[in-house]
Enzyme design. Structure first.
Site, PDB file in Angstrom:
ATOM      1  N   SER A 291       7.666  -2.903  -7.543  1.00 19.51           N
ATOM      2  CA  SER A 291       7.992  -2.976  -6.130  1.00 19.51           C
ATOM      3  C   SER A 291       9.418  -2.501  -5.832  1.00 19.51           C
ATOM      4  CB  SER A 291       7.767  -4.412  -5.650  1.00 19.51           C
ATOM      5  OG  SER A 291       7.864  -4.525  -4.259  1.00 19.51           O
ATOM      6  N   ASP A 302      14.666  10.483  -7.837  1.00 18.08           N
ATOM      7  CA  ASP A 302      14.400  11.586  -6.902  1.00 18.08           C
ATOM      8  C   ASP A 302      15.686  12.256  -6.425  1.00 18.08           C
ATOM      9  OD1 ASP A 302      11.733  11.100  -7.104  1.00 18.08           O
ATOM     10  OD2 ASP A 302      11.432  10.450  -5.037  1.00 18.08           O
ATOM     11  N   LYS A 316       3.616  -0.488  -8.163  1.00 15.90           N
ATOM     12  CA  LYS A 316       3.286  -1.193  -6.914  1.00 15.90           C
ATOM     13  C   LYS A 316       3.934  -0.445  -5.754  1.00 15.90           C
ATOM     14  CE  LYS A 316       3.598  -5.611  -4.486  1.00 15.90           C
ATOM     15  NZ  LYS A 316       4.339  -5.190  -3.302  1.00 15.90           N
TER      16      LYS A 316
END
Length: 546
Positions: A291, A302, A316
């Site tokens: 999460s 990223d 998740k």
């Protein structure tokens, strides 16, 4: 008033309220179907409570009905009754009034999993492995409610416990206190230039505590940072964004949420000035990093702001929001999926397209989609955050998971603690003889790990018996079973290093608490060694991000 009439009125009131609630525009298309299903359920609920042969508890029936209904959605959409709401409040704020220990509840006892250093249970002399059998003269075996609630109480009150330790009965008096659950349980320098921060949860204290740790380490001379998110189950989305913000500029996109409800489609940007956008950063993750941990690690990956080390995270990619209901109850409902800056969703399990047994299916690798980081590196969706430096040994194998789930590693560590004295915990290392002892311990405790292959074979044999075909295949079945058992025995040996690692972690905690375990990691842990090695070589660090 007659009980049946009263019950009828109590049922009709919420139905009327529900009818009002569902007149909003979002439900216009389904209004008739929703009203129809509520009416069916209401009449069924009334008839059960009025006519069932034994006495029923309307509250318990409704609690079970609601929770059973939600299991068909996903494991994160949950209903909380009034008692559940209080427990959840404790998790969210990080404040807890009690004994300061992690406790496992069984039918006839409570087991101390981990006493926190310097808190009431620890001060009273309780240790991991102690089995509480009585609280304030109330026998847990005879107590019908949640036995753990007996330990709760206001600060400065006392509770008396009777517990078993190595078969001997003992008593202790615990003075309760306010327990502050830190989001950052440890930070320190690994070497003269490398700082280490452990981030264990995302509660309201997370960003502030991480910021404090980062600033403190920098004043100690840290020129590079290891952020440890292993076994961090997540928490508040806002805190995940706050942690990312410590390392990236203000105004940077961190996460996007997408939903069928327009107001939940949101983009989240960093709002504050960062602490350091240049300091080399390695983030540690594993299969239990989930999460909010995946938002942090996935976003930093990223943005090419950190090198990710370890094993694939949990996967998740679903966002929940609490909704207040009547009478102090709550619903935590999945409202959207989150997407990292590159556009990928890292949800691993598909709860909406289940297999024939009703189990959620894992997204297959051939169905992953490629995305690009800020520097143009390929990253993929569909199964958690995949590390830039993948350490295979850190991925928990099925048999290791089975051993852990049976608490056999925990129980072996308890026995080991009382049978051995360790003078210098930082030089502690388990031997081949210890591993042999552990295998014998598994045998003596009748450990039996049933593989999916065994389950499938067993189902085949059962079906063959029903069809009266088993005589011809039973011999082959037993041969296959024998070979499988030999294979499972080899699997224990194959996972020796991983099992010894988990045993070591548990044993070290017994001697020096969790704080000592983090100190031990700094010298012995594979992921930290790899992270330190990467950070010590600027060109190698940069090569991961190109």
């Amino acid at each position: 008033m007659h009980m049946k009439t009263l019950l009828k009125k109590r049922i009709l009131i919420p139905v009327f309220a529900a009818t009002i609630l569902f007149t909003g525009s979002a439900f216009k298309n389904d209004f008739f179907e929703i009203a129809k299903q509520i009416e069916i359920f209401t009449t069924l609920f009334k008839e059960i409570n009025m006519n069932y042969v034994d006495e029923t508890n309307p509250g318990d029936l409704m609690d079970a009905a609601i929770k059973s209904m939600l299991t068909n959605l996903d494991p994160y959409t949950r209903f909380y009754n009034e008692q559940d709401v209080e427990a959840e409040r404790i998790k969210r704020t990080g404040d807890y009034t009690g004994i300061g220990a992690n406790v496992r509840t069984l039918k006839d006892k409570l087991i101390i999993i981990e006493p926190y250093k310097g808190y009431p249970a620890d001060k009273a002399g309780l240790k991991a492995g102690d089995q509480i059998i009585k609280i304030n003269n109330v026998s847990i075996a005879d107590y019908k409610e949640q036995a753990g609630d007996l330990l709760k109480g206001t600060a400065n009150t006392t509770v008396s416990v009777t517990y078993l330790r190595q078969g001997k009965e003992n008593t202790a008096t615990i003075k309760r206190s306010e327990i502050e659950i830190n989001a950052v349980p440890h930070f320190s320098m690994i070497d003269a230039k490398t700082g280490y921060i452990v981030l264990s949860k995302f509660n309201k204290k997370t960003t502030s505590q991480t910021a404090y740790a980062l600033k403190d380490l920098k004043t100690q001379g840290a020129e590079r940072i290891i952020l440890d998110l292993r076994n961090n189950p997540g928490g508040l989305l806002s805190e995940a964004i706050g942690v990312v913000n410590l390392f990236v500029p203000k105004g940077q996109l961190v996460v996007t949420t997408k939903s069928k409800v327009k107001k939940y489609n949101k983009t989240y940007y960093t709002k504050n000035d960062p602490i350091d956008t240049q300091i080399p950063l390695v983030v540690l993750i594993n299969g239990s990093s989930a999460s909010a941990s995946e938002i942090v690690s996935g976003s930093l990956q990223d943005l090419d702001r950190a090198v990710i080390v370890g094993s694939r995270s949990f996967g998740k990619g679903l966002v929940q929001r609490p909704k207040s209901l009547t009478y102090g109850t709550q619903l935590k409902v999945t409202i959207s999926r989150y997407y990292t800056p590159s556009g990928r969703c890292i949800q691993a399990l598909d709860y909406w397209n289940r297999d024939e047994k009703g189990n959620a299916v894992r997204v297959k690798q051939e169905n992953y989609h490629a995305f690009k980081t800020k520097n143009g590196r390929k990253v993929f969706d569909g199964g958690g955050v995949f590390p830039d430096e993948d350490l295979a040994i850190t991925k928990t194998s099925p048999i290791t998971k089975a051993v852990s789930n049976e608490f056999l590693i925990f129980d072996f560590a308890t026995d080991y603690y009382y049978k051995n004295t360790i003078e210098d915990i930082n030089s502690f290392k388990l031997t081949d003889a210890d591993f042999s002892d552990f295998k014998n311990y598994l045998n003596s405790n009748n450990f039996n790990f049933e593989t999916k292959t065994e389950k499938a074979l067993s189902e085949v044999l059962m079906q063959a018996e029903k069809e009266e075909l088993d005589t011809a295949i039973s011999k082959d079945y037993n041969t296959l079973l024998t070979n499988l058992n030999k294979s499972k025995s080899k699997a224990i040996d194959k996972n020796k290093d991983q099992i010894l690692g988990l045993l070591t972690d548990e044993i070290v905690k017994r001697y020096s608490y969790r704080e000592g375990l983090y100190e031990y990691y700094k010298t012995h842990n594979l992921e930290i060694k790899k992270a330190t090695e990467i950070l010590a070589n600027p060109s190698k660090y940069a090569s991961y991000l190109k």
